[in-house]
Design a protein around this motif. Structure first.
Motif, short mmCIF file in Angstrom:
data_model
loop_
_atom_site.label_atom_id
_atom_site.label_comp_id
_atom_site.label_asym_id
_atom_site.label_seq_id
_atom_site.Cartn_x
_atom_site.Cartn_y
_atom_site.Cartn_z
N ALA A 23 0.80 -1.30 0.06
CA ALA A 23 -0.05 -0.05 0.08
C ALA A 23 0.93 1.29 0.01
CB ALA A 23 -1.02 -0.16 1.44
N TYR A 24 1.81 1.19 1.02
CA TYR A 24 2.92 2.41 0.81
C TYR A 24 3.42 2.58 -0.47
CZ TYR A 24 6.80 5.53 2.02
OH TYR A 24 7.49 6.53 2.04
N ASN A 25 3.93 1.57 -1.18
CA ASN A 25 4.49 1.69 -2.53
C ASN A 25 3.65 2.03 -3.61
OD1 ASN A 25 7.18 0.89 -1.49
ND2 ASN A 25 6.57 -1.10 -2.16
N ARG A 26 2.37 1.77 -3.51
CA ARG A 26 1.33 2.28 -4.29
C ARG A 26 1.04 3.71 -4.17
NH1 ARG A 26 -1.68 -3.31 -3.90
NH2 ARG A 26 -0.74 -4.35 -5.83
N LEU A 27 0.95 4.12 -3.02
CA LEU A 27 0.93 5.46 -2.64
C LEU A 27 1.84 6.04 -3.00
CD1 LEU A 27 -1.18 7.70 -1.23
CD2 LEU A 27 0.18 7.04 0.86
N ASP A 28 2.96 5.96 -2.94
CA ASP A 28 4.37 6.50 -3.23
C ASP A 28 4.23 6.87 -4.90
OD1 ASP A 28 6.95 7.82 -2.70
OD2 ASP A 28 7.62 5.85 -3.75
N MET A 29 3.83 5.75 -5.46
CA MET A 29 3.63 5.79 -7.00
C MET A 29 2.86 6.83 -7.37
SD MET A 29 3.00 2.82 -9.84
CE MET A 29 2.39 3.46 -11.40
N PRO A 51 -5.24 13.25 -5.51
CA PRO A 51 -5.31 11.91 -5.63
C PRO A 51 -6.57 11.24 -4.82
CG PRO A 51 -3.09 13.23 -4.75
CD PRO A 51 -4.25 14.14 -5.05
N ASP A 52 -6.74 10.11 -5.28
CA ASP A 52 -7.76 9.46 -4.41
C ASP A 52 -9.23 10.18 -4.34
OD1 ASP A 52 -6.88 7.03 -4.10
OD2 ASP A 52 -5.54 7.66 -2.25
N ASP A 56 -7.95 7.15 -8.87
CA ASP A 56 -6.49 7.36 -8.34
C ASP A 56 -5.94 8.64 -8.54
OD1 ASP A 56 -6.54 4.60 -7.28
OD2 ASP A 56 -5.54 4.18 -9.16
N ILE A 57 -6.18 9.35 -9.52
CA ILE A 57 -5.72 10.77 -9.94
C ILE A 57 -6.74 11.15 -10.63
CG2 ILE A 57 -4.02 12.23 -10.96
CD1 ILE A 57 -1.91 10.13 -10.53
#
Length: 185
Positions: A23-29, A51-52, A56-57
């Motif tokens: 989840a952190y990596n996806r949020l970072d991306m 975002p979100d 997603d964007i």
């Protein structure tokens, strides 16, 4: 001092050690992509990137009175993402669903990935046998209609099945046409 041993109930509880970092990596991306888009849009100072929000964007054409919007789904994988996965997981259908919102004009719907997009394209070989050839798309931006026509057709059919079937079920026209073709008397 001896450590307490877990009882049977405690042993059954599986501890998930991966979902937090995923989840952190996806949020970072997602945040990195949002910043990248902001840099690309810098000359046009009147926009809003969220975002979100609805996806997603979400990109609005105006920060105070938006009329036009673009929606982007972001997906990650280690190697590649197949168009079959995008269809079966309803990623494209979810993007298409945004077209039903009458509040704004839709400028663009986009699927953003951190890896190549893999398509399996059906063809008939020189012996008349059905085969599939794999195509990999790695460019920065591939317009939908640049995909192989068979893949475009598959995506359109999937969306049509999902949305037209929903409309059919909601309208319940079966009761209106019951008995057509059966005339007595």
């Amino acid at each position: 001092i001896m450590a307490r041993q877990p009882n049977d109930e405690e042993k059954k509880v599986a501890i998930d050690k991966k979902s937090g970092s995923l989840a952190y990596n996806r949020l970072d991306m997602q945040l990195s992509q949002t910043l990248h888009m902001a840099i690309e849009l810098y000359d046009n100072l009147n926009y809003l990137l969220v975002p979100d929000h609805d996806d997603d964007i979400t990109l609005f054409d105006d920060d105070t009175n938006p009329e036009v919007v673009s929606y982007y789904q972001m997906k990650t994988n280690e190697e590649s993402i197949s168009i079959d996965t995008a269809i079966s997981e309803d990623w494209l259908a979810k993007l298409y669903e945004q077209l039903s919102n009458p509040k704004w004009l839709i400028d663009e719907l986009g699927l953003i990935t951190n890896c190549p997009l893999k398509l399996k394209v059906p063809y008939i070989d020189k012996n008349g046998k059905n085969r599939k050839k794999e195509k990999i798309y790695t460019v920065d931006k591939t317009p939908f209609l640049n995909f192989d026509p068979a893949v475009v057709k598959k995506i359109k059919e999937d969306i049509a099945k999902k949305y037209f079937m929903d409309a059919w079920l909601m309208a319940k026209p079966d009761s209106l046409i019951e008995g057509i073709g059966e005339h007595h008397g």
